[in-house]
Design an enzyme around this catalytic site. Structure first.
Site, PDB file in Angstrom:
ATOM      1  N   GLU A   1       5.771  15.428  15.432  1.00 28.50           N
ATOM      2  CA  GLU A   1       5.699  14.277  16.164  1.00 28.50           C
ATOM      3  C   GLU A   1       6.836  14.135  17.036  1.00 28.50           C
ATOM      4  O   GLU A   1       6.647  13.856  18.091  1.00 28.50           O
ATOM      5  CB  GLU A   1       5.339  13.283  15.296  1.00 28.50           C
ATOM      6  CG  GLU A   1       3.948  13.125  14.592  1.00 28.50           C
ATOM      7  CD  GLU A   1       3.116  13.265  15.603  1.00 28.50           C
ATOM      8  OE1 GLU A   1       3.044  12.931  16.782  1.00 28.50           O
ATOM      9  OE2 GLU A   1       1.893  13.749  15.203  1.00 28.50           O
TER      10      GLU A   1
ATOM     11  N   TYR B   1       5.154   4.571  16.638  1.00 23.88           N
ATOM     12  CA  TYR B   1       4.089   5.738  16.689  1.00 23.88           C
ATOM     13  C   TYR B   1       4.300   6.546  15.769  1.00 23.88           C
ATOM     14  O   TYR B   1       3.306   6.814  14.972  1.00 23.88           O
ATOM     15  CB  TYR B   1       4.242   6.200  18.233  1.00 23.88           C
ATOM     16  CG  TYR B   1       3.321   7.669  18.305  1.00 23.88           C
ATOM     17  CD1 TYR B   1       1.900   7.612  18.425  1.00 23.88           C
ATOM     18  CD2 TYR B   1       4.123   8.866  17.985  1.00 23.88           C
ATOM     19  CE1 TYR B   1       1.402   8.867  18.431  1.00 23.88           C
ATOM     20  CE2 TYR B   1       3.317   9.968  17.862  1.00 23.88           C
ATOM     21  CZ  TYR B   1       1.945   9.802  18.141  1.00 23.88           C
ATOM     22  OH  TYR B   1       1.236  11.025  18.179  1.00 23.88           O
TER      23      TYR B   1
ATOM     24  N   ASP C   1       0.058   6.073  21.213  1.00 21.33           N
ATOM     25  CA  ASP C   1       1.023   6.875  22.467  1.00 21.33           C
ATOM     26  C   ASP C   1       0.062   6.898  23.695  1.00 21.33           C
ATOM     27  O   ASP C   1      -1.013   6.457  23.713  1.00 21.33           O
ATOM     28  CB  ASP C   1       1.611   8.218  21.752  1.00 21.33           C
ATOM     29  CG  ASP C   1       0.124   9.155  21.743  1.00 21.33           C
ATOM     30  OD1 ASP C   1      -0.733   8.825  21.819  1.00 21.33           O
ATOM     31  OD2 ASP C   1       0.303  10.429  21.684  1.00 21.33           O
TER      32      ASP C   1
END
Ligand code: SF4
Length: 350
Positions: free
Chosen positions: A41, A124, A142
Site C-alpha cells: 500500500e 487510507y 484514496d
C-alpha cells in the site's frame, strides 16, 4: 452536511462477486500478511501496480519481514527504494518497522485506531491493513475510490474539500460494514485502477453500471470535479562534478536525513536563475577549469520542475564541509534520486 449512510447491501454483494471473478493475481494477495499489505500500500501511493511490482519483489527479497526491515541501515532501505520517489515514505517505513520491533514486541497492530498513530500510516493505509488482514469494517478512500464514488454517486462538488471526502468515507464505511470488508475495499481499489479509470472509464465492464449516476447522465468526463492546479514552479541548478587530478573518483555529498529527498546522495549543486547565469558562478568556483555544460537533465517532481546542467570540474578539490570522494565504479551502490542517478549513469556508462 454529510448524508446518512444509504442501504448499500446490493452494491456490497455486486462488488464482492465481481472482485472474486476478476481480481488480479498480486503477490501480497495470496497471503495477506500485514507486513506485505503495508509495504504494497505504501508503494502504491503515487505509483501504478505494473510500475511497482518489480520494486516490491526486490524489496521483499531484501527485507522479507518487519524484523529484517527494522535491523537494516537506513541507507540500505533508501537504496532498495530507489526509483520509487517520495523517499519520506521509505524513511517512515523504516522508523515504523523499528517501532513495531522495539516498542511493540514485533507484533503488528491489528485495528484502525492502533495503526493510525504509526509514522507514515494515514487513514487510507490503516483502513486497508485493518480490513484486508483483520476484517475490520472500515472503508478505504484514496484517489481511485474518490473517482468511483464521485461518478457513481454523482457528486458534482469539489472532491478535494474535506467535507466531500467525509461524505465519500461514509459511503465507503457503509459498504465495508455490509460484510467482507477486505474484499469490498479491494474491489473498489481494483475498480478504480482497471475500469473506472481517469480518462476513459469502461462502463460496460463495470459492476456498478446499473446504478451509476455519472454514466446515466453522461457526466463521466467531468467527474470527479477538482479545481485547476496552480502552475508548478521551475528551478534551474548546476550539478558540480568535481574530479581529482588522477580522476577515477567524484565528490558526493549526502542530503540531511529529514526533508525533501532526505538521506539520498547527490553531486554538489548550485541554484541559478537561468542556464546563461551559470558562467559567473562557475568562473568563481573553478576559474579556467570548466570543461563545459553537459546536456541538461530534466525532471518533474510533484511540486516543481527542475532542469539540472551537469558541469565537469577536473582537478578541483571542492571547498565544501561535507562530502567525500567516491570511486565512480561505486556510484551504483549509493541511493540517488532520479536526476542524480541519470547523471551518475552517464558517468558510469557513458
Ligand atoms: S459505470 Fe462507469 S463511471 Fe460509473 S462507476 Fe462504473 S466505470 Fe465508473
Amino acid at each position: 452536511m454529510i448524508a446518512p449512510p444509504r442501504d448499500v447491501t446490493e452494491e456490497n454483494r455486486t462488488l464482492v462477486t465481481w472482485y472474486h471473478r476478476v481480481k488480479r493475481d498480486l503477490p501480497w494477495r495470496a497471503e495477506p500478511l500485514p507486513y506485505r499489505v503495508w509495504i504494497s500500500e505504501i508503494m502504491l501511493q503515487q505509483t501504478r501496480v505494473d510500475q511497482m511490482l518489480g520494486y516490491y519483489e526486490r524489496f521483499m527479497n531484501r527485507f522479507p519481514d518487519v524484523v529484517s526491515l527494522a535491523a537494516a541501515p537506513v541507507d540500505d532501505v533508501l537504496k532498495n527504494w530507489e526509483g520509487l520517489g517520495y523517499y519520506s515514505r521509505a524513511r517512515n517505513l523504516h522508523q515504523t518497522a523499528k517501532h513495531i520491533v522495539h516498542q511493540l514486541g514485533g507484533r503488528f497492530p491489528e485495528t484502525y485506531a492502533t495503526l493510525l498513530p504509526l509514522k507514515g500510516i494515514g487513514p487510507y493505509t490503516a483502513a486497508a491493513i485493518s480490513s484486508i488482514c483483520f476484517g475490520e469494517q472500515k472503508g478505504v478512500v484514496d484517489g481511485n475510490v474518490i473517482r468511483v464514488a464521485a461518478r457513481f454517486l454523482g457528486i458534482e462538488k469539489d472532491v478535494t474539500k474535506p467535507d466531500v471526502k467525509a461524505e465519500i468515507q461514509v459511503w465507503a464505511d457503509a459498504l465495508a460494514g455490509g460484510g467482507n470488508p477486505g474484499d469490498v475495499n479491494q474491489a473498489l481499489m481494483e475498480l478504480g485502477a482497471t475500469v473506472c479509470t481517469p480518462r476513459e472509464p469502461v462502463c460496460d465492464r463495470c459492476p456498478l453500471k446499473p446504478g451509476c449516476i455519472a454514466r446515466r447522465n453522461n457526466m463521466t468526463g467531468r467527474l470527479p470535479f477538482k479545481p485547476k492546479k496552480a502552475k508548478v514552479p521551475h528551478k534551474t541548478e548546476l550539478a558540480l562534478l568535481y574530479f581529482p587530478k588522477d580522476g577515477g573518483s567524484v565528490w558526493m555529498e549526502q542530503r540531511p536525513p529529514e526533508g525533501f529527498l532526505g538521506g539520498l546522495w547527490k553531486f554538489p549543486t548550485a541554484a541559478v536563475e537561468t542556464r546563461d547565469a551559470a558562467g559567473t558562478i562557475l568562473e568563481k568556483l573553478a576559474p579556467g577549469r570548466l570543461s563545459g555544460l553537459e546536456p541538461v537533465v530534466k525532471h518533474a517532481y510533484s511540486h516543481f520542475k527542475i532542469s539540472v546542467y551537469p558541469v565537469l570540474l577536473h582537478g578541483v578539490t571542492p571547498a565544501l564541509e561535507a562530502g567525500c570522494w567516491v570511486p565512480i565504479a561505486d556510484l551504483d551502490t549509493l541511493a540517488l534520486d532520479k536526476v542524480h542517478r541519470r547523471i551518475a549513469d552517464r558517468l558510469r556508462h557513458g
